[in-house]
Every structure is written in C-alpha cells, then in structure tokens.
Design a protein around this motif. Structure first.
Motif, mmCIF file in Angstrom:
data_model
loop_
_atom_site.group_PDB
_atom_site.id
_atom_site.type_symbol
_atom_site.label_atom_id
_atom_site.label_comp_id
_atom_site.label_asym_id
_atom_site.label_seq_id
_atom_site.Cartn_x
_atom_site.Cartn_y
_atom_site.Cartn_z
ATOM 1 N N ASP A 1 0.831 -1.207 0.000
ATOM 2 C CA ASP A 1 0.000 0.000 0.000
ATOM 3 C C ASP A 1 0.869 1.262 0.000
ATOM 4 O O ASP A 1 0.593 2.228 -0.728
ATOM 5 C CB ASP A 1 -0.908 0.002 1.230
ATOM 6 C CG ASP A 1 -2.032 -1.015 1.113
ATOM 7 O OD1 ASP A 1 -2.319 -1.444 -0.024
ATOM 8 O OD2 ASP A 1 -2.598 -1.389 2.155
ATOM 9 N N LEU A 2 1.896 1.274 0.839
ATOM 10 C CA LEU A 2 2.769 2.442 0.898
ATOM 11 C C LEU A 2 3.453 2.696 -0.449
ATOM 12 O O LEU A 2 3.557 3.844 -0.891
ATOM 13 C CB LEU A 2 3.828 2.244 1.988
ATOM 14 C CG LEU A 2 3.339 2.359 3.437
ATOM 15 C CD1 LEU A 2 4.443 1.914 4.402
ATOM 16 C CD2 LEU A 2 2.925 3.793 3.739
ATOM 17 N N MET A 3 3.902 1.627 -1.073
ATOM 18 C CA MET A 3 4.604 1.796 -2.344
ATOM 19 C C MET A 3 3.655 2.207 -3.464
ATOM 20 O O MET A 3 4.050 2.902 -4.403
ATOM 21 C CB MET A 3 5.330 0.497 -2.710
ATOM 22 C CG MET A 3 6.439 0.131 -1.726
ATOM 23 S SD MET A 3 7.280 -1.415 -2.153
ATOM 24 C CE MET A 3 8.120 -0.933 -3.671
ATOM 25 N N LEU A 4 2.391 1.805 -3.387
ATOM 26 C CA LEU A 4 1.405 2.153 -4.411
ATOM 27 C C LEU A 4 0.739 3.497 -4.151
ATOM 28 O O LEU A 4 -0.061 3.959 -4.979
ATOM 29 C CB LEU A 4 0.336 1.068 -4.498
ATOM 30 C CG LEU A 4 0.779 -0.259 -5.127
ATOM 31 C CD1 LEU A 4 -0.265 -1.349 -4.874
ATOM 32 C CD2 LEU A 4 1.009 -0.088 -6.633
ATOM 33 N N SER A 5 1.078 4.124 -3.033
ATOM 34 C CA SER A 5 0.412 5.393 -2.688
ATOM 35 C C SER A 5 0.733 6.496 -3.678
ATOM 36 O O SER A 5 0.004 7.483 -3.787
ATOM 37 C CB SER A 5 0.809 5.826 -1.272
ATOM 38 O OG SER A 5 2.205 6.076 -1.213
ATOM 39 N N VAL A 6 1.833 6.348 -4.408
ATOM 40 C CA VAL A 6 2.195 7.354 -5.418
ATOM 41 C C VAL A 6 1.943 6.819 -6.825
ATOM 42 O O VAL A 6 2.438 7.386 -7.808
ATOM 43 C CB VAL A 6 3.663 7.788 -5.263
ATOM 44 C CG1 VAL A 6 3.854 8.564 -3.978
ATOM 45 C CG2 VAL A 6 4.598 6.588 -5.310
ATOM 46 N N GLY A 7 1.181 5.738 -6.927
ATOM 47 C CA GLY A 7 0.822 5.197 -8.229
ATOM 48 C C GLY A 7 1.572 3.919 -8.562
ATOM 49 O O GLY A 7 2.525 3.532 -7.892
ATOM 50 N N GLY A 8 1.089 3.261 -9.608
ATOM 51 C CA GLY A 8 1.715 2.020 -10.047
ATOM 52 C C GLY A 8 0.702 1.132 -10.743
ATOM 53 O O GLY A 8 -0.497 1.158 -10.402
ATOM 54 N N GLU A 9 1.162 0.372 -11.718
ATOM 55 C CA GLU A 9 0.274 -0.512 -12.472
ATOM 56 C C GLU A 9 0.636 -1.985 -12.346
ATOM 57 O O GLU A 9 -0.191 -2.847 -12.581
ATOM 58 C CB GLU A 9 0.296 -0.131 -13.961
ATOM 59 C CG GLU A 9 -0.147 1.297 -14.239
ATOM 60 C CD GLU A 9 0.018 1.657 -15.703
ATOM 61 O OE1 GLU A 9 0.667 0.886 -16.445
ATOM 62 O OE2 GLU A 9 -0.491 2.724 -16.106
ATOM 63 N N LEU A 10 1.896 -2.244 -12.006
ATOM 64 C CA LEU A 10 2.361 -3.632 -11.925
ATOM 65 C C LEU A 10 3.190 -3.810 -10.670
ATOM 66 O O LEU A 10 4.104 -3.028 -10.395
ATOM 67 C CB LEU A 10 3.211 -3.992 -13.149
ATOM 68 C CG LEU A 10 3.931 -5.350 -13.114
ATOM 69 C CD1 LEU A 10 2.927 -6.497 -13.101
ATOM 70 C CD2 LEU A 10 4.891 -5.493 -14.288
ATOM 71 N N VAL A 11 2.857 -4.847 -9.895
ATOM 72 C CA VAL A 11 3.628 -5.216 -8.706
ATOM 73 C C VAL A 11 4.263 -6.573 -8.966
ATOM 74 O O VAL A 11 3.560 -7.542 -9.291
ATOM 75 C CB VAL A 11 2.753 -5.277 -7.444
ATOM 76 C CG1 VAL A 11 3.577 -5.790 -6.251
ATOM 77 C CG2 VAL A 11 2.170 -3.908 -7.126
ATOM 78 N N THR A 12 5.573 -6.633 -8.834
ATOM 79 C CA THR A 12 6.300 -7.895 -8.964
ATOM 80 C C THR A 12 6.755 -8.324 -7.580
ATOM 81 O O THR A 12 7.367 -7.537 -6.847
ATOM 82 C CB THR A 12 7.533 -7.734 -9.873
ATOM 83 O OG1 THR A 12 7.101 -7.301 -11.165
ATOM 84 C CG2 THR A 12 8.280 -9.057 -10.007
ATOM 85 N N ARG B 1 -6.328 -7.307 -4.688
ATOM 86 C CA ARG B 1 -7.578 -7.418 -5.465
ATOM 87 C C ARG B 1 -8.654 -6.524 -4.873
ATOM 88 O O ARG B 1 -9.435 -5.886 -5.601
ATOM 89 C CB ARG B 1 -8.040 -8.869 -5.495
ATOM 90 C CG ARG B 1 -9.258 -9.111 -6.400
ATOM 91 C CD ARG B 1 -9.740 -10.539 -6.278
ATOM 92 N NE ARG B 1 -10.199 -10.828 -4.931
ATOM 93 C CZ ARG B 1 -11.397 -10.467 -4.449
ATOM 94 N NH1 ARG B 1 -12.234 -9.781 -5.226
ATOM 95 N NH2 ARG B 1 -11.744 -10.768 -3.218
ATOM 96 N N ARG B 2 -8.682 -6.419 -3.529
ATOM 97 C CA ARG B 2 -9.703 -5.606 -2.880
ATOM 98 C C ARG B 2 -9.346 -4.120 -2.863
ATOM 99 O O ARG B 2 -10.196 -3.269 -3.138
ATOM 100 C CB ARG B 2 -9.922 -6.074 -1.431
ATOM 101 C CG ARG B 2 -10.525 -7.462 -1.288
ATOM 102 C CD ARG B 2 -11.034 -7.687 0.145
ATOM 103 N NE ARG B 2 -10.044 -7.295 1.131
ATOM 104 C CZ ARG B 2 -9.134 -8.115 1.657
ATOM 105 N NH1 ARG B 2 -9.110 -9.378 1.273
ATOM 106 N NH2 ARG B 2 -8.283 -7.673 2.562
ATOM 107 N N SER B 3 -8.082 -3.816 -2.538
ATOM 108 C CA SER B 3 -7.724 -2.402 -2.322
ATOM 109 C C SER B 3 -7.175 -1.710 -3.566
ATOM 110 O O SER B 3 -7.258 -0.478 -3.680
ATOM 111 C CB SER B 3 -6.695 -2.299 -1.190
ATOM 112 O OG SER B 3 -5.533 -3.047 -1.512
ATOM 113 N N HIS B 4 -6.609 -2.486 -4.485
ATOM 114 C CA HIS B 4 -6.039 -1.900 -5.710
ATOM 115 C C HIS B 4 -6.395 -2.795 -6.903
ATOM 116 O O HIS B 4 -5.525 -3.429 -7.503
ATOM 117 C CB HIS B 4 -4.512 -1.785 -5.601
ATOM 118 C CG HIS B 4 -4.048 -0.925 -4.465
ATOM 119 N ND1 HIS B 4 -3.981 0.449 -4.536
ATOM 120 C CD2 HIS B 4 -3.640 -1.263 -3.206
ATOM 121 C CE1 HIS B 4 -3.533 0.929 -3.389
ATOM 122 N NE2 HIS B 4 -3.330 -0.092 -2.566
ATOM 123 N N PRO B 5 -7.665 -2.839 -7.261
ATOM 124 C CA PRO B 5 -8.096 -3.750 -8.334
ATOM 125 C C PRO B 5 -7.476 -3.413 -9.688
ATOM 126 O O PRO B 5 -7.431 -4.257 -10.577
ATOM 127 C CB PRO B 5 -9.618 -3.576 -8.357
ATOM 128 C CG PRO B 5 -9.850 -2.239 -7.739
ATOM 129 C CD PRO B 5 -8.792 -2.068 -6.705
#
Length: 565
Positions: A509-520, A540-544
């Motif tokens: 969540d912290l890393m996606l707080s500034v955006g992002g489309e793909l998490v590896t 799936r729930r928080s960043h669909p």
C-alpha cells in the motif's frame, strides 16, 4: 593464507584461471608446435576453462567443495576444445574425484559429518596424482616433453610436500606457511622446472626453441592456484625461448602494388645509418615495389629501421639488408597462401550479465536470456563472466547497491581489453527484471542501455527483512526478530513476526500510494506458503487496477521483495 580449499576458493581459482589464460592465450598459441603447429592451445585452454567456470557459477556458493569441483569437471568436459581442452577436463575430473573420495572418507569416519568437508593438503596431493593418471589415460600414445610429463612431475613433487620442508629453502619467504600452501607452491614451482626441460625431451620443441604449450598452460593454472591459496601472485619463472610465430602472425593482404610480385618481405634492421638505408631503398626498388625503409627517429639513423617490399626474389631482398646492416625478425608472406582471418573473439553482438542471490531469481534472469552469477561475485568472477559472454556489447545488472562498484571495476577492465561494457546500476533484482523486460538486442546499443536504465530507475523497490539486532530506524526502534518493511532502502514500517502477511500488504500500500500498475513479488526461501495468496487477495480488494506477478525468488536475505512499476 588458506589452510583448506572450499567452494568459494575454487570459484576464485577458476575465475583467476580464466583471467590469466585470457592474458596468456596469444603467447601460448604462438609456441604451439606439437603435435600439430596449429596455434590454438592457449585458445582451447581458455575456452575450456571458461566452460568450467560457467558451470561452477551455477552452483550455490556454499556448496561442498566436492560438488563445486564436480561442476567444474562437467563444465570442462562438455565445453572441451582440442586435445589440450580434453586433457584439462581430465585434470579437473581428477580433482573432483579426489575431493569426493576425501568427503566420503570423512563421512565414514564421523557419522555426524556431512559432505561439505573442505579440501586439505592430503586431498590435494591425491588430486594431483589422480589428475596425472586420468590425463595419461586420455592419450593413446603419451609422448615425453608434453603437458603430461609436467603433470606427472607435479604429482611426484607434491607427494611428500609439507610446510616443514620449506625450512632452509625458498618456501620460507612466506610467513606462517600452511601445509596446503606448501603443496601448491611446490606444485607451481615443480611445474615450471619440468616445463623448462621439455625442449630437451621432445625434438619438435627443440627445433622450434620453445617449451610445450600445454605445459605452459598448466603452469598458468597452478600459478593461479598458488595465488588463490597464499594471497600472493608469484608467477613461476620459466626459461625464455625464441617464440615460433603462428600462421595468424604470418598473414598479410596486398594493399597496393603490382600483382606481378608474389611475396611480401619485411624485417627489422639495425647497425646501419642514413646512407645505408638510402642504398637499401634504391636496391629494393629494383627488386620489387611497395618499398619502404623507415627509421625510429634516432639521430643519424643509427637506431632501428623497418623494411618492407613486395618482390619475387626473397633471397636478394634479405641479402641487400645484410650488406648494409643486420636484418632480424624476418617475415615472408606469399600472397597466394593467405589463411582465413582469425575468428573474432566475439561470438555474438550483445549480451547481458546479471547477478542473482536466489535460485528462482536466477532462473527468471536466464529466462530473459541473461548470463547469471549467483551470490556475491568478486571483480575477477564478474570479469570472467563478461569475457565468457563473448559478446561485443555487454550490459551488467548487479542488482545490489554494494555490487555496483564491483561491477564497474570489472567493466573498466573489460573495456580496456576491447569489450564495450556498461553497468546499469540496479539496486534490486526487481529493477534488474524491469531492465531486462525492455532489453531489445535489435536497437542501437546506446539506445538499449538508456531504455534499460530508465526502466530500472522507474521501478520502486521494497522488501521485507527480519531484523538481526536492536536498532533505531526512521519509524522507531526495532528488536531482533521484528519484520522490517523497506522502500527504496529506507525502513518504512516495523511489524511483529506473526504479522508477516499484514506487513507485506501495508508495504505494498505504501509503495502504491504514489501510483503504479504492476507489482512484482519475489518470495524468499523462508516465505510462508500463504503469503502470496494473502497479498493477492489484499491487492484485489484495495487496488483492483494493479496487476500482481508472483515468483519464487529463493533469496535468503529477504522474506519478500516487491517491485512497483
């Protein structure tokens, strides 16, 4: 100074062998006159040793010494080139079998032992004996004065070598000489002595005034072993002999002049002066064309001259030189007998070398076509991998902050030897994977490197690690056993050991707080089975809108690695 050889020492030795053979290759090729003067012994030894090192680098750094040696032997056998390569593969096989036997004996002596026993002086003596036996068995009709003779002398010489025997001789120059060091020093020096005797044992060597090329290669390998064990580089002293030039050296293409003249004659000339050179130039002009007689600039022309002419009368062209000075290093080339150009040292145009600290991550990089080194390689190991790629343009992705300067040192050395090498400063394997994802060998090399560097820089990196000691972080004090969430090298959260999955979700969540489309996500060797599923459900729930890709990384240093693009 080492007392035993372990897998790490074998890695250093193999890398040093490749580096030393790369430096000595041309010299060894030039003295290759037996059994066929084909000028390839040094090249074949280098190719075979590179194959051995490549196989060894695929073995975990903490593997048993016997396992590491067996990998080297297999790699050398499958990659052996020429007679010398086959013999080298048998030498390494002898080492592997001796180390295996020693490990088995230790296991039998102690039921609690395992096969990770390191190699001591006793095992190394056995290794040299076994190597000599196998190498001799590989040759149908062994001849005296070859590498087999040198290898047998080494096996005999180390049979009783001990540190105590250094008393009163040159071995005492090294303080605290271990028994293992005594064995390898005796091996290297015995090999050098035996090599210097080879011209007296084989007529072909005596006629050419050279030592055996294969034996010279063995001395290079043993010098590297001595340096690995003692920590001191001490090249063995080998008698100097006039070197027979190979066909590659005796090659020239007609750049100008009449096709009437069939030979190119060149030589160095001293003991003359400007007047003698003028006479020589005039008389050569009557014998052919493309005449040049040029000096090194010494006043009065009393220095060294280079002479060149295309002619049909080789004898006369040399005789004129004798009349005005002393010709030497005479080269005669018949244009009609030109050999094919020497194959390029590069087998391909592009390659990527990547470092990985887990078996799963290594497989991901290999799947992208990269050559992979496991663990924390040294400058020599990285340099060997770069050279072993045999590519004109090489990109290195170190995948750790502390490895970037190591990679840059290796790259600098490779550039000085003629390769184009660029280090993309990736601080994590997730950034390395992002760089490999955009790698395109059809682009201009410079453009491709820029694209890879941009992709790596655009990938935010995070990881979960277990604290090893009490420390003060940006988000509070942690205790040993706490789970630390790190983003781009900084601690951003501290969690209880039981809340590992929760920590993974909060870090994402912290890393996606500034955006992002793909998490590896790269799962560590100690990651619980449910971690991936819980992270997937949370995203799936928080960043669909985010895509998650999970792979087994296998790293021991981090429970989880995350990359956000």
């Amino acid at each position: 100074m080492l007392r035993v050889l372990d897998a790490a020492a074998l890695r250093r030795w193999a890398a040093a062998c490749v580096e030393a053979l790369d430096v000595s290759r041309e010299d060894i090729d030039r003295i290759n006159v037996y059994p066929v003067a084909d000028g390839d012994t040094g090249t074949n030894l280098l190719h075979t040793m590179r194959a051995a090192l490549d196989a060894l680098l695929r073995v975990e750094p903490e593997a048993p010494a016997a396992t590491a040696a067996a990998a080297m032997a297999r790699g050398a056998l499958t990659g052996a080139r020429g007679n010398s390569g086959v013999i080298l593969s048998q030498v390494l096989r002898g080492f592997a079998e001796a180390f295996r036997d020693r490990a088995a004996a230790d296991n039998n002596a102690d039921n609690n032992a395992n096969d990770s026993a390191d190699v001591d002086a006793v095992a190394l003596r056995h290794a040299f004996r076994r190597a000599a036996d196998l190498a001799h068995a590989a040759v149908a009709e062994p001849a005296p004065g070859t590498v087999l003779t040198v290898l047998r002398a080494v096996a005999d010489g180390v049979a009783d070598a001990t540190a105590a025997e250094g008393d009163g001789n040159e071995l005492t120059e090294l303080p605290e000489l271990t028994e293992l060091a005594a064995v390898v020093l005796v091996a290297a020096r015995t090999a050098a002595t035996a090599l210097s005797e080879t011209p007296h044992q084989l007529a072909a060597l005596a006629r050419a005034g050279v030592v055996d090329a294969g034996g010279r290669g063995l001395v290079v390998l043993l010098d590297a072993l001595a340096a690995t064990v003692t920590g001191r580089a001490e090249p063995s002293v080998v008698a100097t002999h006039r070197v027979a030039r190979s066909a590659v050296v005796l090659r020239a293409e007609r750049e100008s002049g009449s096709t009437e003249f069939e030979y190119e004659v060149m030589y160095l000339l001293d003991r003359t002066d400007d007047a003698g050179a003028a006479r020589l130039r005039a008389e050569l002009a009557e014998l052919g064309d493309c005449v040049s007689v040029v000096a090194d600039g010494t006043p009065g022309g009393r220095g060294l001259w280079t002479v060149h002419v295309h002619t049909n009368d080789v004898g006369a062209a040399v005789e004129v030189g004798i009349e005005v000075g002393r010709p030497h290093r005479i080269t005669v080339v018949r244009f009609a007998d030109q050999v094919a150009a020497e194959p390029s040292r590069f087998a391909r145009d592009r390659a990527v070398v990547a470092v990985a600290d887990g078996a799963g991550t290594a497989e991901l990089f290999r799947g992208e076509g990269a050559a992979v080194l496991l663990g924390r390689p040294s400058v020599a190991e990285l340099l060997a991998a770069i050279a072993g790629a045999r590519a004109r343009h090489v990109v290195v992705v170190p995948n750790a902050d502390e490895l970037t300067p190591v990679a840059e040192q290796a790259a600098d050395q490779a550039v000085r030897s003629g390769q184009d090498v660029i280090v993309v400063p990736t601080a994590s394997p997730v950034q390395g994977l992002a760089a490999l994802a955009v790698h395109d060998a059809t682009r201009r090399p410079g453009d491709d490197v820029v694209a890879m560097a941009e992709a790596a820089a655009a990938t935010r990196r995070g990881e979960l690690v277990v604290a090893q000691r009490e420390a003060l972080t940006w988000v509070g004090r942690c205790q040993p056993g706490d789970v630390l969430g790190m983003a781009d090298g900084e601690v951003v959260l501290i969690a209880e050991p039981a809340d590992l999955a929760g920590a993974a979700c909060r870090l994402a969540d912290l890393m996606l707080s500034v955006g992002g489309e793909l998490v590896t996500a790269l799962l560590g060797a100690d990651a619980p089975e449910e971690l991936a599923a819980e992270l997937e459900e949370h995203l799936r729930r928080s960043h669909p809108e985010v895509e998650l890709a999970v792979y087994p990384g296998g790293q021991a240093t981090a429970v989880l690695r995350l990359g956000v693009e």
